[in-house]
Design an enzyme around this catalytic site. Structure first.
Site, PDB file in Angstrom:
ATOM      1  N   THR A 155      32.136  38.943  25.748  1.00  0.00           N
ATOM      2  CA  THR A 155      30.842  38.470  26.248  1.00  0.00           C
ATOM      3  C   THR A 155      29.871  39.633  26.177  1.00  0.00           C
ATOM      4  OG1 THR A 155      31.458  38.998  28.543  1.00  0.00           O
ATOM      5  CG2 THR A 155      31.865  36.746  27.779  1.00  0.00           C
ATOM      6  N   SER A 208      28.481  46.610  -3.622  1.00  0.00           N
ATOM      7  CA  SER A 208      27.513  47.692  -3.735  1.00  0.00           C
ATOM      8  C   SER A 208      27.487  48.228  -5.158  1.00  0.00           C
ATOM      9  CB  SER A 208      27.863  48.825  -2.773  1.00  0.00           C
ATOM     10  OG  SER A 208      27.004  49.932  -2.968  1.00  0.00           O
ATOM     11  N   SER A 240       0.868  -1.170   0.000  1.00  0.00           N
ATOM     12  CA  SER A 240       0.000   0.000   0.000  1.00  0.00           C
ATOM     13  C   SER A 240       0.909   1.226   0.000  1.00  0.00           C
ATOM     14  CB  SER A 240      -0.881   0.018   1.251  1.00  0.00           C
ATOM     15  OG  SER A 240      -1.460   1.299   1.464  1.00  0.00           O
TER      16      SER A 240
END
Length: 477
Positions: A189, A320, A142
């Protein structure tokens, strides 16, 4: 035959199928019904190969049980082996998104395999009286056990490519870690100066993050090795021989070289998509790590003069249309976008798995498409990042050295020697006067130059050490 068409029939009536097509009437109707993405299932070759492997295993099991004549079995197996080798993938023409829980894909496979097998037997395509797509190629099967089983196999196949890509990127980062092993820099950090480390330690961390991902991708998708082949419609095994599940699983394991086993509860395995959810979660985790790494690369290379500028990414293209000389970190940026897509795909897989109802989940096609795209894009992204970015990264030694010398975070290294209060006063004075920690310490006589050199030497700043406390008085304000 009628001109360039052959007539095929299904429960809805007769249809003209192009004579050159290996697919049949069921595929034709699904092509007309599902015009959604414009991307066909052939874009996922692992799925096509996995479907052929399942059909090959099923034919062998049915022949072994005496249910499928050996001549038919041999033709089916030969057709499947051709497809697994890459043939006829252009005949898998259905949209990746489709209703029916994958039934159309299963029908597509049945028809292509059948018509190629008919040719190998010396017959014409569409002469189903000699070999039938449903009665022979789909015997004891199936969609509901074939399609999920094929997806499990296909995802496992696809993951090997991702693992290779991740490992390729890990090796690139590890090579840079060794190259930068003695390059001192300031760690951060919360985007603020923290304490010194080496650039090598930073890149070694990237390599370690990827190594963890590779380990999990290799060891965790165990649910995918559990298949429901033999469960047929809902897991009860209706229309299948009692020994078929075990025989077909063994045959599929042999064909694919994978360690597969039959699920202990085929009803549960037919309706539960937990394996796909698990793998999707691993892909999301991989994407989060990759995106974090790319964020760091973009920050560390920002500038070149008004940013951190600690490393230089290889220039790949003009950045750019208006600003001359601008170069952008385009490679990390594209990998970031892959990560965003993968995280979104994970939500799709999660919602689709949750939406299953009763004995079947009808939404496996969108899960499959999401997983395959995530895996392929991640693998390609890893190789692109390694080859076009990481391998060409250089250290900006002048910037790194200046940052270390000028950072007030060096006072942290003096905590065990002069005490927290004195170190805090040194840091505050250095910041207020625009001086270095070294200058303040020496001016106040808190340490001798020899002692200070020893405290601030390379290895003392980047790894644990045993300190002999000095505890000088804090400098006067």
């Amino acid at each position: 035959m009628e001109n360039n068409y052959r007539i095929e029939s299904d429960l809805l009536g007769d249809r003209k199928v192009p004579v050159e097509a290996y697919y049949g009437v069921h595929t034709l109707r699904a092509m007309e019904n599902f015009r959604i993405t414009g991307t066909t299932i052939a874009s996922h070759p692992e799925l096509i190969k996995a479907m052929a492997a399942v059909k090959q295993a099923a034919a062998r099991a049915n022949a072994q049980l005496g249910l499928l004549p050996q001549e038919k079995c041999d033709a089916i197996v030969a057709a499947c082996e051709e497809i697994r080798a890459g043939a006829l993938h252009d005949q898998f023409v259905l949209d990746v998104l489709q209703g029916g829980a994958g039934t159309s894909t299963n029908m597509n496979a049945n028809e292509v395999i059948c018509n190629r097998a008919l040719e190998l037997m010396g017959h014409q395509r569409g002469e189903y009286q000699y070999l039938h797509p449903n009665e022979d190629v789909n015997m004891a099967q199936s969609t509901n056990d074939v399609y999920p089983t094929a997806l499990h196999v296909a995802v496992l196949m696809a993951l090997e490519n991702l693992i290779d890509g991740m490992e390729h990127l890990r090796v690139a980062f590890q090579a840079k870690a060794e190259e930068f092993a003695d390059v001192l820099k300031i760690g951060r950090t919360q985007l603020q100066d923290a304490v010194p480390m080496t650039l090598g330690q930073e890149f070694a961390t990237f390599a370690r993050m990827l190594q963890e991902v590779v380990v999990h991708l290799r060891t965790q998708p165990l649910l995918l090795t559990e298949i429901n082949l033999g469960g047929t419609a809902i897991g009860t095994g209706i229309t299948a021989h009692p020994d078929y599940a075990a025989l077909s699983c063994a045959a599929l394991a042999e064909v694919t070289g994978m360690q597969l086993h039959t699920a202990p509860d085929l009803i549960e395995a037919t309706q539960d998509c937990d394996g796909f959810v698990q793998v999707s979660g691993l892909l999301r985790r991989s994407a989060v790590k990759l995106s974090k790494i790319c964020n760091d690369l973009r920050l560390l290379s920002s500038g070149p003069r008004a940013g951190m500028g600690e490393i230089n990414l290889p220039p790949m293209q003009a950045g750019s249309s208006i600003m001359p000389g601008k170069v952008n970190p385009v490679i990390p940026e594209v990998v970031n976008q892959i990560a965003f897509e993968v995280i979104g795909n994970d939500l799709t897989v999660t919602l689709a798995a949750e939406a299953g109802q009763l004995q079947l989940n009808a939404f496996e096609p969108v899960m499959a498409d999401s997983l395959f795209r995530s895996i392929r894009h991640l693998a390609n992204g890893c190789r692109t990042l390694a080859d076009l970015c990481v391998k060409g990264i250089t250290a900006n030694h002048d910037v790194l050295h200046r940052n270390v010398e000028q950072s007030i975070s060096l006072a942290t290294a003096l905590n065990p020697l002069i005490g927290y209060k004195a170190a805090t006063a040194v840091a505050a004075e250095a910041y207020a006067r625009g001086e270095t920690v070294r200058e303040v310490v020496l001016r106040h006589g808190l340490m001798s130059e020899t002692e200070l050199d020893d405290a601030l030497r390379y290895d003392a700043l980047t790894q644990p050490r045993i300190y002999a406390k000095h505890h000088a008085l804090a400098p006067e304000a």
